[in-house]
Design a protein around this motif. Structure first.
Motif, short mmCIF file in Angstrom:
data_model
loop_
_atom_site.label_atom_id
_atom_site.label_comp_id
_atom_site.label_asym_id
_atom_site.label_seq_id
_atom_site.Cartn_x
_atom_site.Cartn_y
_atom_site.Cartn_z
N UNK A 57 6.92 94.34 32.21
CA UNK A 57 7.32 93.22 33.09
C UNK A 57 6.13 92.29 33.33
N UNK A 58 4.98 92.87 33.68
CA UNK A 58 3.80 92.04 33.93
C UNK A 58 3.38 91.26 32.69
N UNK A 63 3.10 86.09 29.41
CA UNK A 63 3.46 85.22 28.30
C UNK A 63 4.14 83.94 28.79
N UNK A 64 4.96 84.08 29.83
CA UNK A 64 5.61 82.89 30.40
C UNK A 64 4.55 81.94 30.95
N UNK A 84 5.07 81.35 41.55
CA UNK A 84 5.67 82.68 41.70
C UNK A 84 5.31 83.56 40.52
N UNK A 85 5.31 82.96 39.32
CA UNK A 85 5.05 83.75 38.11
C UNK A 85 3.66 84.37 38.13
N UNK A 93 0.91 93.82 37.78
CA UNK A 93 -0.12 94.43 36.93
C UNK A 93 -1.10 95.27 37.76
N UNK A 94 -1.51 94.75 38.92
CA UNK A 94 -2.50 95.47 39.71
C UNK A 94 -1.89 96.69 40.40
N UNK A 95 -0.82 96.47 41.16
CA UNK A 95 -0.35 97.55 42.03
C UNK A 95 0.61 98.50 41.35
N UNK A 96 1.39 98.00 40.40
CA UNK A 96 2.39 98.88 39.76
C UNK A 96 1.91 99.42 38.43
N UNK A 97 0.96 98.73 37.79
CA UNK A 97 0.51 99.23 36.49
C UNK A 97 -0.91 99.80 36.52
#
Lengths: 562, 232
Positions: A57-58, A63-64, A84-85, A93-97
């Protein structure tokens, strides 16, 4: 009932007994057996799947973003959407990955095995941490779907006080994720201290464990400060208690102090496990005892401690006191010492080693190169005079990504390739793994090296539009991002093919002397360690044999004939 | 199958070798948890220190607006509850199941008294408008109290930042109160496990860990009380 059946029925069912020939994946079946398991290996695998989804997802958000930045002004989306993106890219990326990536996924899987324990100290708490992670992820999703969160991943006040309540959802999500991180760290510290097998003394502890241990200390001591900060932020937003809101006499700079008191140590939560994996992989693919073992181990601990003393270097232009900035700047330079100690010891391990360049090793060598660039550019930012120029430019973005992607993500990929056969029992296609590596490595450097140049020329970070003169470099950077994307697609296909039809892996496909390899499960009996994890000269031929058990039997039979 | 062979080690989880190892791991885990709790409250204490040094007048008047008698009563109640918690541990260690249950109940009851006193304090502040931050709107008796407190502490007028003082007061005591409620819940759980006879002279770890947590809740109050109520 026959006598045998009766005898069998009398044996109490041990839920952790693994029947002959089965492994941790096949000994129980069904979704429920996974969701209620307390086996650290299964929990590690579930974490791995979760963080890979978050990474995907991150990555899509990244890429967007890069696509939007192909041209000045509008390319594919409005400025608000862009804001928002980049917030979602950073926060996910930081907190979930990155934070849970190596410790929670690979650490969970390998920590108990590498110290000869049957499980982590608190298996149920371990499962609870995973559920808490999922709950935090759900809140984050709510914030994404329901809201309009455009504060960046740092949630700076007073901006985060304005607008709708989606910042509150996000804050609660990250607050919950923090608990997951604290409980994992607590569990790992207790495991390392109390669950080691005989012979596994501190000077034999694999360097991966040293790194995870230092990380866990930071997780336990830094994350609660983020928790109270976010709690205050949410309370401020809902009730208006006047802690951070200047209109009520609060202090937004206090928020920054609190936030970075966690978030600077947090970058060590992210990088230490990457370094930990590199230490393992370098030793294995150099077939050598690690040079300066104790220095590498202690530099992890030193980084963990120094990490708590340098948060103010994120705030050189925030208006904090001049003396504070000087002290923070000086302390920041100290971080270079343990980082340098690691780099030099890895290089010394390579020296006169028997080096083979398989994919895990490629990622680890890339880590050393990229982390060095990331680390040295950090000194530019730690120096007061240059930081005034570079603050909030793409230089910072590039520096951060060289450390976090070139460092942590490359370390993670190194570990994922290295331990893939151990986790899945299957080999992967080394040629395609190398193709993916080349693509990711080249793409990464194209993407972020151009951002160093952009930043040093004054391109501010987080801007939706830019001056025409920056367009060639922005297009280069976006082109690099697409190359990374292709690299990851190749890697994903390669791993998927390995899962589907990969050749069966032997117990120790890389011929490592590490403790985690020669054992098919955790241990039938408590192991007693009589040598260090990098003592190739003391490991037996059986331990280092790279083929399957059948091949070993054939090998021995052949030897017997001769 | 003799009960001795399995009966006396039924509490030993599969991944531990000895009861001592299990106990030591639990104790280390609990201390680490307490360490993170300290850091969690540490943020609030830092905020207190920062705003106190910025708005000393508001802090002086604010501390006079809190009823130190209620605070002292609650301090005594919590200290006593720590004693009953220790006695619950002691009873569990010596295998006195009935006393363990009673001391746990006594601790829960004292925690309840603490919350009731806290309720009366909160209720009064809500009534007279001593609300946090943007909701701060003293009226009636509240205004008179402020005038009185300002006179006592030699401050002219109503300090604007009283709202910040009450913002921090409610967050600090509120988060602490939440910890008290969690403690009551956990002790109720322990009471139930004790009732079912899960603890013995060989195994009383959960009671000890609960008591450790309870002492932390107590100690945090020992700091909150003088900082908020006493010093000016």
């Amino acid at each position: 009932m026959t006598v045998e059946a009766e005898a069998e029925a009398a044996i109490p069912a041990d839920p952790h007994h693994i029947p002959e020939g089965a492994d941790y994946i096949t000994h129980e079946h069904g979704l429920k057996s996974w969701l209620t398991t307390v086996d650290h290996k299964r929990i590690g695998v579930m974490y791995l799947i979760s963080i890979l989804l978050a990474f995907f997802a991150g990555g899509v958000f990244a890429l967007i973003l890069r696509t939007e930045l192909l041209t000045p002004g509008k390319t594919i989306m409005e400025a608000d959407t862009y804001n928002e993106m980049f917030t979602l890219h950073g926060a996910i990326m930081v907190f979930l990955f990155i934070i849970p990536s190596i410790p929670a996924a690979l650490g969970n899987f390998f920590l108990p095995i590498m110290i000869g324990a049957k499980d982590v100290a608190f298996p149920k708490l371990n499962l609870a941490s995973l559920y808490i992670y999922w709950i935090g992820a759900i809140f984050t999703l709510i914030a994404i779907v329901a809201g309009h969160i455009d504060t960046g991943w740092t949630f700076y006040t007073p901006y985060s006080m304005r607008g709708d309540n989606s910042a509150v959802w996000m804050t609660i999500g990250v607050f919950i994720l923090g608990f997951s991180s604290i409980l994992t760290g607590l569990n790992f510290i207790a495991t390392v201290h109390k669950m080691r097998s005989p012979g596994m003394h501190w000077r034999r502890l694999p360097l991966f464990i040293w790194g995870i241990y230092a990380t866990a200390v930071i997780q336990v001591l830094a994350t609660p400060v983020l928790a109270i900060t976010l709690l205050l932020l949410a309370t401020e937003k809902i009730v208006g208690i006047g802690i951070f809101d200047p209109a009520l006499g609060g202090d937004p700079v206090l928020f920054q102090h609190f936030f970075w008191f966690y978030s600077h140590p947090a970058v060590y939560i992210m990088i230490l496990p990457g370094m930990a994996i590199v230490s393992e992989v370098i030793a294995c693919f150099s077939r050598r005892k690690v040079f300066g073992y104790m220095f590498i181990a202690m530099s992890s601990v030193a980084l963990a401690l120094l990490g708590f003393l340098v948060w103010g270097h994120h705030m050189f232009v925030s208006g904090q006191s001049e003396y504070a900035t000087m002290v923070f700047s000086a302390l920041t330079f100290l971080v270079a010492i343990p980082s340098g100690v690691k780099i030099f010891n890895w290089l010394a391990t390579l020296y006169q080693g028997s080096i083979s360049l398989e994919s895990p090793m490629l990622y680890s060598l890339a880590f050393i190169a990229l982390f060095t660039i990331g680390g040295l550019t950090g000194l530019f930012l730690g120096t007061l005079s240059t930081d005034i120029h570079l603050h909030d430019t793409y230089f910072v973005v590039a520096h951060f990504h060289y450390v976090m992607v070139g460092g942590t993500v490359f370390g993670f990929l190194s570990g994922l390739h290295y331990w893939w056969p151990k986790i899945t029992g299957r080999l992967y296609d080394e040629r395609w793994a190398r193709v993916a590596f080349v693509l990711v490595f080249i793409g990464f450097n194209v993407t972020f090296f151009s951002q160093f140049i952009l930043g040093s020329r004054g391109m501010p970070r987080r801007y939706y539009s830019y001056l025409d003169q920056f367009q060639p470099l922005h297009m280069t950077s976006s082109g690099g991002a697409y190359i990374i994307g292709v690299g990851f697609v190749v890697m994903a296909i390669m791993f998927a093919k390995s899962l589907k039809s990969g050749a069966k892996a032997g117990r120790n496909p890389w011929g490592s002397a590490g403790y985690e390899w020669p054992h098919p499960h955790n241990f039938a009996e408590q192991p007693v360690f009589t040598r260090g994890p990098y003592d190739y000269h003391l490991a037996t031929e059986r331990e280092l044999f790279t083929g399957t058990d059948e091949e070993w039997d054939a090998h021995m039979a052949k030897k017997g004939e001769a | 199958m003799s009960t001795e062979a399995h009966g006396d080690s039924h509490f030993l989880q599969h991944h531990y070798d000895t009861p001592a190892q299990q106990f030591n791991a639990a104790k280390l885990g609990m201390w680490l948890f307490l360490a993170q709790e300290l850091l969690f409250f540490g943020g609030l204490f830092v905020a207190y220190g920062v705003f106190r040094s910025w708005y000393p007048q508001a802090w002086v008047v604010g501390s006079h607006l809190l009823d130190y008698r209620m605070g002292a009563l609650n301090t005594a109640v919590l200290l006593l509850s720590s004693f009953t918690a220790v006695m619950a541990v002691r009873s569990a260690q010596t295998g006195n199941q009935k006393a363990t249950g009673n001391f746990l109940l006594a601790t829960i009851a004292l925690a309840g008294v603490f919350m009731v006193v806290k309720y009366f304090e909160y209720a009064h502040k809500f009534e007279v408008g001593f609300l946090p931050g943007s909701h701060f709107a003293p009226h009636g008796v509240g205004l008179a109290e402020i005038v009185e407190a300002a006179r006592e502490s030699g401050v002219n007028g109503v300090p604007y930042h009283l709202r910040t003082f009450f913002g921090l007061y409610f967050v600090m005591t509120g988060v602490h109160g939440l910890h008290v409620l969690i403690g009551m819940f956990v002790m109720g759980w322990m009471w139930n496990r004790n009732r079912k006879g899960e603890f013995s002279t060989r195994y009383s770890t959960p009671v000890e860990m609960t008591a450790l947590y309870w002492h932390l809740v107590d100690i945090i109050w020992i700091f909150l009380f003088p900082l908020l109520y006493l010093i000016d």
